[in-house]
Design a protein around this motif. Sequence first.
Motif, mmCIF file in Angstrom:
data_model
loop_
_atom_site.group_PDB
_atom_site.id
_atom_site.type_symbol
_atom_site.label_atom_id
_atom_site.label_comp_id
_atom_site.label_asym_id
_atom_site.label_seq_id
_atom_site.Cartn_x
_atom_site.Cartn_y
_atom_site.Cartn_z
ATOM 1 N N TYR A 95 -5.669 -3.074 -9.076
ATOM 2 C CA TYR A 95 -5.962 -2.941 -7.645
ATOM 3 C C TYR A 95 -4.943 -3.708 -6.797
ATOM 4 O O TYR A 95 -4.566 -3.268 -5.715
ATOM 5 C CB TYR A 95 -7.380 -3.433 -7.354
ATOM 6 C CG TYR A 95 -8.428 -2.648 -8.097
ATOM 7 C CD1 TYR A 95 -8.888 -1.418 -7.623
ATOM 8 C CD2 TYR A 95 -8.950 -3.115 -9.307
ATOM 9 C CE1 TYR A 95 -9.843 -0.688 -8.318
ATOM 10 C CE2 TYR A 95 -9.906 -2.394 -10.012
ATOM 11 C CZ TYR A 95 -10.337 -1.181 -9.514
ATOM 12 O OH TYR A 95 -11.268 -0.457 -10.210
ATOM 13 N N GLU A 135 -1.847 -4.135 -7.704
ATOM 14 C CA GLU A 135 -0.633 -3.315 -7.757
ATOM 15 C C GLU A 135 -0.721 -2.136 -6.795
ATOM 16 O O GLU A 135 0.260 -1.787 -6.130
ATOM 17 C CB GLU A 135 -0.404 -2.828 -9.188
ATOM 18 C CG GLU A 135 -0.006 -3.954 -10.141
ATOM 19 C CD GLU A 135 0.058 -3.498 -11.587
ATOM 20 O OE1 GLU A 135 -0.552 -2.443 -11.904
ATOM 21 O OE2 GLU A 135 0.701 -4.186 -12.403
ATOM 22 N N ASP A 136 -1.915 -1.534 -6.696
ATOM 23 C CA ASP A 136 -2.102 -0.438 -5.739
ATOM 24 C C ASP A 136 -1.914 -0.931 -4.309
ATOM 25 O O ASP A 136 -1.287 -0.248 -3.478
ATOM 26 C CB ASP A 136 -3.497 0.177 -5.889
ATOM 27 C CG ASP A 136 -3.633 1.019 -7.146
ATOM 28 O OD1 ASP A 136 -2.597 1.342 -7.760
ATOM 29 O OD2 ASP A 136 -4.781 1.338 -7.508
ATOM 30 N N GLU A 142 1.749 -1.425 -3.696
ATOM 31 C CA GLU A 142 2.457 -0.159 -3.517
ATOM 32 C C GLU A 142 2.182 0.442 -2.141
ATOM 33 O O GLU A 142 3.037 1.125 -1.567
ATOM 34 C CB GLU A 142 2.057 0.831 -4.614
ATOM 35 C CG GLU A 142 2.621 0.488 -5.983
ATOM 36 C CD GLU A 142 4.138 0.471 -5.992
ATOM 37 O OE1 GLU A 142 4.760 1.261 -5.256
ATOM 38 O OE2 GLU A 142 4.726 -0.356 -6.722
#
Length: 256
Positions: free
Chosen positions: A92, A94-95, A98
């Motif tokens: 989460y 990393e999301d 991004e």
Amino acid sequence: MASVPAHARSAPDRLLAVLGAFDLEHPALCLTDISRRAGLSLSTAHRLVAALTEWGALERDDAGLYHVGLRLWELAALAPRALALRQVALPYLEDLYEATHENVQLAVRDGPEVVYIEWLSGRSAVGVHIRVGARWPLHATGVGLALLAHSDAGFQEGYCGGPLAAFTPYTVTDPARLRRMLAEVRRTGVAVSSRQVTDDALSVAAPVRGPGGAVVAAVSVVVPQTDAQIPVLAPAVRLAARGISRGLGWRPEKGT
């Protein structure tokens, strides 16, 4: 320096004093500095430092300075509160990174401080005074405000009534204003800390809940203060926090 005389302290106390001599402002120390900061004689410090170095808790560089060793990092990584959180949270985080390409952080509360247990950062992200393991007072950061707002009422009142350190001219040090900010965090589900640690950064944070619904951590994104778009960032941070919470076993009541 400890208030208890060195000769009256137990062996574990003296070992912990040596390790406690290191902090964010003093990551590398010579033997003399370790002795002074730990409140130990030079001979005692030398003996304990040698034992800790042999075990791997400390490392000595070519300049003769000591640093915290990798053996301690290996042990710290096993801490159950951090280990489970990091494993669940990382996808989460990393999301969120991004989606924003800004600093993303995960933190827990330890008494009156926030401790960062994960941090993702891009090369072009705003500079922050944060690293894994760093500590900051709760009132000065977004994650800290999120955690403080969901602490028990007695702890909150004691914290708000105590000394509130200032790091920039924008750090909130007025107890009444801090209480209003905490109420707003509970109302909106997000915490906003603007220029409180550095005068060029803004943090948006949301609480992470455990299986029983209690707040166990907080996640945040830190962006340049001049580019901050809180209405855009807040839903993204809330979504990440909600995903981590579900991963930890939290099941919200219908309608929440």
